[in-house]
Design a protein around this motif. Sequence first.
Motif, short mmCIF file in Angstrom:
data_model
loop_
_atom_site.label_atom_id
_atom_site.label_comp_id
_atom_site.label_asym_id
_atom_site.label_seq_id
_atom_site.Cartn_x
_atom_site.Cartn_y
_atom_site.Cartn_z
N PHE A 111 5.52 -0.67 -6.11
CA PHE A 111 4.54 -1.74 -6.09
C PHE A 111 5.11 -2.99 -6.75
CE2 PHE A 111 0.99 1.50 -5.82
CZ PHE A 111 0.50 1.06 -4.60
N SER A 116 0.81 -1.21 0.00
CA SER A 116 0.00 0.00 0.00
C SER A 116 0.84 1.26 0.00
CB SER A 116 -0.91 0.00 1.24
OG SER A 116 -1.62 1.21 1.36
N ARG A 117 0.30 2.31 -0.62
CA ARG A 117 0.90 3.65 -0.51
C ARG A 117 0.37 4.39 0.72
NH1 ARG A 117 0.00 6.66 -6.13
NH2 ARG A 117 0.96 8.39 -4.99
N LYS A 119 -6.72 5.13 -12.99
CA LYS A 119 -6.09 3.97 -12.39
C LYS A 119 -7.04 2.78 -12.35
CE LYS A 119 -3.10 6.94 -9.62
NZ LYS A 119 -1.81 6.60 -10.21
N GLY A 161 -3.83 1.60 -3.62
CA GLY A 161 -3.22 2.76 -4.28
C GLY A 161 -4.00 4.02 -4.01
N LEU A 171 -3.58 -4.77 -3.28
CA LEU A 171 -2.82 -3.57 -3.62
C LEU A 171 -3.68 -2.35 -3.32
CD1 LEU A 171 -0.67 -2.96 -6.78
CD2 LEU A 171 -2.37 -1.26 -6.07
N ILE A 228 -8.37 1.69 -4.84
CA ILE A 228 -7.79 2.98 -5.19
C ILE A 228 -8.54 4.09 -4.46
CG2 ILE A 228 -7.16 4.57 -7.04
CD1 ILE A 228 -5.76 1.86 -7.20
N ASP A 269 2.24 4.92 -10.75
CA ASP A 269 2.71 3.67 -10.15
C ASP A 269 1.66 2.56 -10.24
OD1 ASP A 269 4.94 5.08 -9.56
OD2 ASP A 269 4.76 4.96 -7.39
N GLU A 270 0.41 2.91 -10.00
CA GLU A 270 -0.65 1.89 -10.03
C GLU A 270 -0.84 1.34 -11.44
OE1 GLU A 270 -1.21 4.30 -6.40
OE2 GLU A 270 -0.79 4.76 -8.49
N GLU A 271 -0.79 2.23 -12.45
CA GLU A 271 -0.93 1.75 -13.83
C GLU A 271 0.21 0.80 -14.21
OE1 GLU A 271 -2.88 5.90 -13.83
OE2 GLU A 271 -1.32 4.81 -12.75
N ALA A 298 -7.36 -4.83 -6.13
CA ALA A 298 -6.93 -3.45 -5.97
C ALA A 298 -7.99 -2.62 -5.25
CB ALA A 298 -6.63 -2.83 -7.34
#
Length: 294
Positions: A188, A152-153, A262, A208, A206, A234, A214-216, A232
Amino acid sequence: MSILVDSNTRLLVQGITGREGSFHTRQMLDYGTKVIAGVTPGKGGQQVEGVPVYDTVKEALGDTAANTSIIYVPARFATEAIYEATDAGIKLIVCITEGIPTLDMVKACYYVKQKGSKLIGPNCAGVISPGKAKVGIMPGSIHKEGNLGVVSRSGTLTYEVVYNLTKNDFGQSTCVSIGGDPVIGSSFMDILELFEEDSQTKAIILIGEIGGTDEEEAAKFIHSKMRKPVIALIAGKTAPPGKRMGHAGAIISGGTGTAEEKIKTFQKFSIPVAESPLQVVDLVSAVLDERDKT
């Protein structure tokens, strides 16, 4: 197994005598992490929570077998702490400090990589392998040992997701907070690759947020390189363009980096995207059921 940290982790705390360093040293010790040394220049010979303090990382390694460092050093000194740990031969460095200038981190990240060490952060919550070791600031009580990897961010959003997973009896192999700054030590993709190779991890979550690409890039990596299922989440769908939201890297610029973009990328590659932290639990249940059928 797990990734990055485990029962063999022997931790050195840089900045151990400061308020944050001493508080979290106590928390990590209480969790069962082997904190064996601390470093604060000029404070050598003291003890914090029974942990010996040294003036330099090199001195600490002369007396101990530390293999991991965590940095709670103020931003103006943090990059020097990263260099010091790298030069001493520490292979895993976790930098909690936020507010480090981006250009300083560009140089530090390059240096760490060239020296063969791994950096997590900065501006991150750290790493935890439940039941084995906690290297960071995350609340250990919400975690449960299991087979879900989390990367995770966002620190606080990770806590919410993990709390719901544990509440529904889904444990975690390792949770990694990579940090929300524009330049970070591990991406990631770096962490996804480790999870892909980890026998304990059966699926990955994940988390984001807006800003950057970064996620793409992670979505493309998942599609082309990974066999394990990934879910994911987001954050930032309602964020106004051009305004930083929380993290230094969470800014939409020139119409790029939006949550919608994203999410569309993940959906393009048939990667499930949760609408909320709570829905992560439903998607985890679904992908694990599907995996067990195949």
